[in-house]
Each structure stands twice: as structure tokens, then as C-alpha cells.
Design a protein around this motif. Structure first.
Motif, PDB file in Angstrom:
ATOM      1  N   TRP A  88     -24.689 104.857  37.620  1.00 52.14           N
ATOM      2  CA  TRP A  88     -24.286 105.531  36.689  1.00 52.14           C
ATOM      3  C   TRP A  88     -23.176 104.968  35.881  1.00 52.14           C
ATOM      4  N   ASN A  89     -23.389 104.925  34.496  1.00 48.33           N
ATOM      5  CA  ASN A  89     -22.233 104.709  33.668  1.00 48.33           C
ATOM      6  C   ASN A  89     -21.704 105.828  32.857  1.00 48.33           C
ATOM      7  N   LYS A  90     -20.295 105.983  33.005  1.00 47.13           N
ATOM      8  CA  LYS A  90     -19.623 107.267  32.833  1.00 47.13           C
ATOM      9  C   LYS A  90     -19.500 107.238  31.269  1.00 47.13           C
ATOM     10  N   GLU A  91     -19.239 106.174  30.671  1.00 45.60           N
ATOM     11  CA  GLU A  91     -18.946 106.038  29.145  1.00 45.60           C
ATOM     12  C   GLU A  91     -20.036 106.229  28.448  1.00 45.60           C
ATOM     13  N   LYS A  92     -21.334 105.687  28.881  1.00 43.29           N
ATOM     14  CA  LYS A  92     -22.597 105.945  28.183  1.00 43.29           C
ATOM     15  C   LYS A  92     -23.391 107.053  28.647  1.00 43.29           C
ATOM     16  N   THR A  93     -23.017 107.643  29.929  1.00 46.36           N
ATOM     17  CA  THR A  93     -23.984 108.607  30.468  1.00 46.36           C
ATOM     18  C   THR A  93     -25.333 108.380  30.727  1.00 46.36           C
ATOM     19  N   GLU A  94     -25.699 107.000  31.099  1.00 39.58           N
ATOM     20  CA  GLU A  94     -26.688 106.547  31.620  1.00 39.58           C
ATOM     21  C   GLU A  94     -26.991 105.886  32.944  1.00 39.58           C
ATOM     22  N   LYS A  95     -28.266 106.150  33.380  1.00 35.65           N
ATOM     23  CA  LYS A  95     -28.635 105.507  34.717  1.00 35.65           C
ATOM     24  C   LYS A  95     -29.515 104.562  34.605  1.00 35.65           C
ATOM     25  N   PHE A  96     -29.224 103.495  35.691  1.00 33.76           N
ATOM     26  CA  PHE A  96     -30.382 102.234  35.846  1.00 33.76           C
ATOM     27  C   PHE A  96     -30.134 101.692  37.047  1.00 33.76           C
ATOM     28  N   LEU A  97     -31.198 101.115  37.397  1.00 32.69           N
ATOM     29  CA  LEU A  97     -31.510 100.488  38.913  1.00 32.69           C
ATOM     30  C   LEU A  97     -31.067  98.919  38.849  1.00 32.69           C
ATOM     31  N   VAL A  98     -30.480  98.540  39.973  1.00 32.43           N
ATOM     32  CA  VAL A  98     -30.037  96.927  40.062  1.00 32.43           C
ATOM     33  C   VAL A  98     -30.318  96.757  41.327  1.00 32.43           C
TER      34      VAL A  98
END
Length: 123
Positions: A88-98
Motif C-alpha cells: 500500500w502506497n500511503k502517498e498515492k493511496t494505491e495497492k499493488f502486488l509484487v
């Protein structure tokens, strides 16, 4: 004519035998390489809420000796059973899988960061 035909059959048999040996050698090489690669993989376990750094894979496109290889801290949202990590990226409020191999623990806010331990052994 018959001698040339027999010689040709013998050459074809040798060629087939050579091909089989090459196939076996490549199979052994691939197995050995896979064992080495599997040994190099570090098992990293993460829990939701932990901070992690993400490896910047685009770094190889723009070489730089002092360029950062790890991106800002992200928060772990969840772990999948097959080794993917949802960040979870706090700045852009987006979630992604790695892939879990592309992240490592971020210890900047860890409480034991400034503690130092020295152990002496009597001989």
C-alpha cells in the motif's frame, strides 16, 4: 554402394547417440542451475502493517553508481499463499502486488535500531 550405405547408417546412429548425450547434458545442467538458484532465494516473511522497501527494477535502464536501488517505504497489506505481497502506497493511496523477492524489511522506525549488543565468550 552397400558399403557407403552401411557407413551412412553408422554415421546416423552416431549422430543420434550424440544428440541423446547432448539432451542428457542439458537436462543435468538445468537441474544443477535450478538447485543453485533455489539455494540463493531468501525466504522473507512479512506481516500486515510492516514497512518494506521495494527493489527498483528499472534501475538497469538508467545506470548510475550512486542511484538508489530501493524505493520509499511501503506498508504490507497482506501476503498471498504463493509468495506475492500486496503493498500500500500511503502517498498515492494505491495497492499493488509484487513478488516477495523484490521487497525487504525497512528498519528505520524499529525500536531496537539503536541498541547494540556485544557478547564475550570465555575460553
Amino acid at each position: 554402394m552397400t558399403v557407403a550405405g552401411e557407413r551412412r547408417l553408422l554415421q546416423l546412429n552416431k549422430l543420434e547417440e550424440f544428440r541423446l548425450h547432448a539432451y542428457e547434458n542439458t537436462k543435468l545442467y538445468k537441474e544443477k542451475t535450478k538447485r543453485w538458484h533455489d539455494k540463493q532465494i531468501q525466504v522473507r516473511e512479512f506481516e500486515p502493517g510492516q514497512l518494506v522497501l521495494l527493489f527498483n527494477s528499472r534501475l538497469k535502464l538508467f545506470p548510475g553508481k550512486l542511484r538508489m536501488k530501493w524505493s520509499r517505504p511501503f506498508e504490507v497489506e497482506r501476503m498471498t499463499p504463493h509468495g506475492a505481497v500486496e503493498l500500500w502506497n500511503k502517498e498515492k493511496t494505491e495497492k499493488f502486488l509484487v513478488n516477495r523477492q523484490r521487497v525487504k524489511h525497512y528498519w528505520a522506525d524499529h525500536p531496537d535500531k539503536h541498541k547494540e549488543s556485544i557478547t564475550f565468550a570465555d575460553e
